[in-house]
Design an enzyme around this catalytic site. Structure first.
Site, short mmCIF file in Angstrom:
data_model
loop_
_atom_site.label_atom_id
_atom_site.label_comp_id
_atom_site.label_asym_id
_atom_site.label_seq_id
_atom_site.Cartn_x
_atom_site.Cartn_y
_atom_site.Cartn_z
N CYS A 78 13.24 50.49 57.60
CA CYS A 78 12.29 50.31 58.70
C CYS A 78 12.83 51.02 59.96
O CYS A 78 13.03 52.21 59.95
CB CYS A 78 11.99 48.83 58.93
SG CYS A 78 10.51 48.58 59.93
N HIS A 185 9.66 47.62 53.82
CA HIS A 185 10.70 46.61 53.65
C HIS A 185 10.87 46.30 52.16
O HIS A 185 10.12 45.50 51.62
CB HIS A 185 10.31 45.32 54.38
CG HIS A 185 10.44 45.43 55.86
ND1 HIS A 185 11.61 45.16 56.51
CD2 HIS A 185 9.56 45.82 56.81
CE1 HIS A 185 11.45 45.37 57.81
NE2 HIS A 185 10.21 45.77 58.02
N GLU A 187 12.95 44.42 50.81
CA GLU A 187 13.28 42.99 50.63
C GLU A 187 12.04 42.10 50.73
O GLU A 187 12.10 40.91 50.45
CB GLU A 187 14.35 42.57 51.65
CG GLU A 187 13.89 42.37 53.09
CD GLU A 187 13.73 43.66 53.91
OE1 GLU A 187 13.69 44.75 53.32
OE2 GLU A 187 13.62 43.54 55.14
#
Lengths: 203, 251
Positions: A78, A185, A187
């Site tokens: 990011c 992202h 995650e």
């Protein structure tokens, strides 16, 4: 060990949880020694370019990251990815780390439909532009989760993957040498994101 | 293009999910961690957790659950319920929330939106609003829909977006619990006024309700609780069905 660089921007809980879920040894750190000892580095970040750049400068870790990026895989996520480019134009012009060529510009003026919402927030499909070991477990067109208003442009042949938004090919993943960057992202991108992190751990 | 999002909402009270929990095939039918894990694996695009606990003891439990949920799910997580101050934002973000939803807290003190947006970014601040028609006007209700604030809903939304709310959950009290479809009239009016993502809430009963919702281009996501918890609607099946109808969906 994968070191996650902690320079005071953003919440690192989810990122370290997802690496732990993959069974990977992880350390959130701002210690030069630990970053040097790590075999991989993840460089995260949320917020604004200039502010994050200043915070990173305060840690004194910029030369460490530059040197270590010559020796081991480093991945920005990011805003962390955005800081890897030459320049950013969020609230003024700021110099990036210059580890991947390109500049980080406002998405708004480049969209072909003014009614589109910015931030570009949500799940978008990532088209693989160039094959890369990072995509070892990732299928072309899988969805990943984005939250951002600026994007990297003019990256030449460093673009690995892109997502379409309002006629713009948003740079989703880029690489130069040992340095990777992803705008989304991983995650927060469900199973597809975890598979991408696993591939990074195996680089 | 961005995919439309399907979002299950879990109302958590004293450590348990309380609304319409009729899960099959799960060991504990109302364990929020287990439900979150189930949704993470079954195609939900995001999760919302509302803390509807009243006691301090219950709040402690909620924090513990939140940490466990956040460490086991890998999709975005929004947390709401009892958020009044920037410290409240901080508390849940540290437990792994990605976004924080504020409702009555913003009505009591609208400055919390600006303060939180400045600190964490607009994308982190979700305005949740409960809206009901009163004499043909859309009015904002507070305290879980019990109290008419007299405020015009559309003006309230515009004000909060100007202050930094990056997303709106619009819950129509008029359609909530009726399962007769989303409040498309109310949603369209909101979409015409703000340029942030809108999450529709209240009224989903069938897969067709979602299909109809997403023919309205200003709407980004559909949220529901009991129809997902009871498995009346299966998320994977819903997403396949919507995709067949040409709605962009993450599969």
């Amino acid at each position: 060990m994968i070191a996650i660089v902690d320079y005071g921007v953003g919440n690192l809980f989810s990122l370290s949880s997802s690496l732990k879920a993959l069974g990977l040894e992880t350390e959130v750190t701002r210690s030069e020694e630990r970053l040097r000892a790590a075999d991989r580095i993840i460089f995260p970040g949320v917020g604004a370019f200039g502010d994050a750049r200043a915070k990173l400068e305060e840690t004194g870790l910029v030369p460490v990251l530059r040197e270590e990026a010559e020796r081991k895989p480093l991945m920005g996520i990011c805003l962390g990815m955005q800081l890897l480019f030459d320049r950013g134009f969020e609230y003024g012009e700021h110099e990036g780390l210059g580890l991947i060529p390109g500049q980080v510009v406002d998405l708004r003026p480049d969209l072909n439909d003014p009614s589109l919402k910015v931030p570009h927030m949500g799940w978008n499909s990532l088209r693989i532009v160039k094959d890369d070991p990072l995509f070892k477990y990732f299928k072309d067109g899988e969805y990943v989760y984005y939250v951002h208003s600026f994007y990297a442009r003019d990256c030449g042949d460093c673009v690995l993957g892109a997502s379409e938004y309002g006629g713009v090919a948003v740079t989703g993943a880029a690489r130069r040498g040992n340095v990777w960057g992803v705008q989304f992202h991983p995650e927060k991108s469900g199973d597809a994101g975890l598979r991408l992190l696993r591939a990074f751990a195996e680089l | 293009m961005l995919a439309k999002r399907i979002i299950p909402c879990l109302d958590v009270k004293d450590g348990r999910v309380v609304k319409g929990t009729n899960f099959q095939g799960l060991r504990d039918m109302a364990d929020p961690v287990e439900m979150a894990r189930f949704y993470n694996d079954s195609g939900a695009d995001e999760l919302v957790f509302y803390d509807i606990t009243a006691s301090a003891e219950g709040r402690g439990l909620f924090i513990d659950i939140l940490r466990r949920v956040a460490s086991e799910i890998f999709i975005p997580l929004t947390v709401g319920g009892g958020i009044r101050t920037v410290d409240d934002f901080d508390r849940v973000l540290k437990c792994g929330a990605d976004k924080v939803s504020v409702n009555s807290g913003a009505i009591a003190d609208p400055s919390v939106i600006r303060a939180a947006a400045r600190k964490y970014g607009d994308q982190c601040v979700v305005l949740s609003m409960d809206v009901k028609r009163v004499d043909g006007q859309f009015r904002v209700f507070a305290k879980g829909g019990r109290e008419n604030t007299g405020m015009d809903a559309m003006e309230w939304a515009v004000r909060c977006v100007n202050d930094g709310a990056g997303e709106i959950v619009l819950n129509s009290i008029d359609t909530d619990g009726v399962k007769g479809g989303f409040d498309l009239e109310m949603l369209d009016q909101l979409a015409a006024r703000v340029k942030v993502p809108i999450i529709a809430s209240g009224g989903a009963g069938t897969m067709e309700d979602f299909a109809e919702l997403f023919t309205h281009p200003g709407i980004d996501a559909g949220l529901a609780a009991s129809i997902f918890h009871t498995r009346q609607v299966d998320i994977k099946e819903l997403k396949r069905c919507l995709r067949r109808q040409g709605v962009e969906m993450r599969m």
